[in-house]
Design a protein around this motif. Sequence first.
Motif, PDB file in Angstrom:
ATOM      1  N   ALA A 116       1.200   6.736  -6.807  1.00 35.27           N
ATOM      2  CA  ALA A 116       0.074   7.641  -7.076  1.00 35.27           C
ATOM      3  C   ALA A 116       0.457   9.086  -6.766  1.00 35.27           C
ATOM      4  O   ALA A 116       0.120  10.006  -7.522  1.00 35.27           O
ATOM      5  N   ALA A 117       1.184   9.307  -5.674  1.00 32.46           N
ATOM      6  CA  ALA A 117       1.609  10.662  -5.310  1.00 32.46           C
ATOM      7  C   ALA A 117       2.568  11.227  -6.353  1.00 32.46           C
ATOM      8  O   ALA A 117       2.478  12.415  -6.709  1.00 32.46           O
ATOM      9  N   LEU A 133       0.825  -1.213   0.000  1.00 38.40           N
ATOM     10  CA  LEU A 133       0.000   0.000   0.000  1.00 38.40           C
ATOM     11  C   LEU A 133       0.854   1.256   0.000  1.00 38.40           C
ATOM     12  O   LEU A 133       0.517   2.259  -0.639  1.00 38.40           O
ATOM     13  N   THR A 134       1.979   1.228   0.690  1.00 40.12           N
ATOM     14  CA  THR A 134       2.885   2.380   0.683  1.00 40.12           C
ATOM     15  C   THR A 134       3.479   2.591  -0.707  1.00 40.12           C
ATOM     16  O   THR A 134       3.596   3.734  -1.171  1.00 40.12           O
ATOM     17  N   ILE A 180       2.132   1.685  -3.595  1.00 36.40           N
ATOM     18  CA  ILE A 180       1.057   2.178  -4.462  1.00 36.40           C
ATOM     19  C   ILE A 180       0.773   3.657  -4.173  1.00 36.40           C
ATOM     20  O   ILE A 180       0.598   4.463  -5.100  1.00 36.40           O
ATOM     21  N   ALA A 181       0.742   4.033  -2.896  1.00 37.58           N
ATOM     22  CA  ALA A 181       0.501   5.439  -2.535  1.00 37.58           C
ATOM     23  C   ALA A 181       1.637   6.330  -3.034  1.00 37.58           C
ATOM     24  O   ALA A 181       1.393   7.452  -3.503  1.00 37.58           O
ATOM     25  N   THR A 182       2.865   5.841  -2.984  1.00 36.78           N
ATOM     26  CA  THR A 182       4.009   6.619  -3.472  1.00 36.78           C
ATOM     27  C   THR A 182       3.933   6.810  -4.983  1.00 36.78           C
ATOM     28  O   THR A 182       4.160   7.911  -5.495  1.00 36.78           O
TER      29      THR A 182
END
Length: 72
Positions: free
Chosen positions: A15-16, A8-9, A11-13
């Motif tokens: 996306a950011a 999840l980290t 994927i969030a990175t």
Amino acid sequence: MPSLMRFLTAIATIAALGYASLYALATFVTPRARDMSVTIPAQKLRPQPVEAASKNPKTAGAETSAGAAATP
């Protein structure tokens, strides 16, 4: 559970970084204004003869000539 948090980290990175790049492009890049010209063929500028329009029902004005002929 740690592997889920790492996933999840990551994927969030990603996306950011994607949103940051879109924001940077929208903020710092200005489009150039330029003139545009489109060439129109002469056949598209000439109106079709009436008899050709009645033979092709998809042409503009064919409904009016066909409708006028059908009503007495």
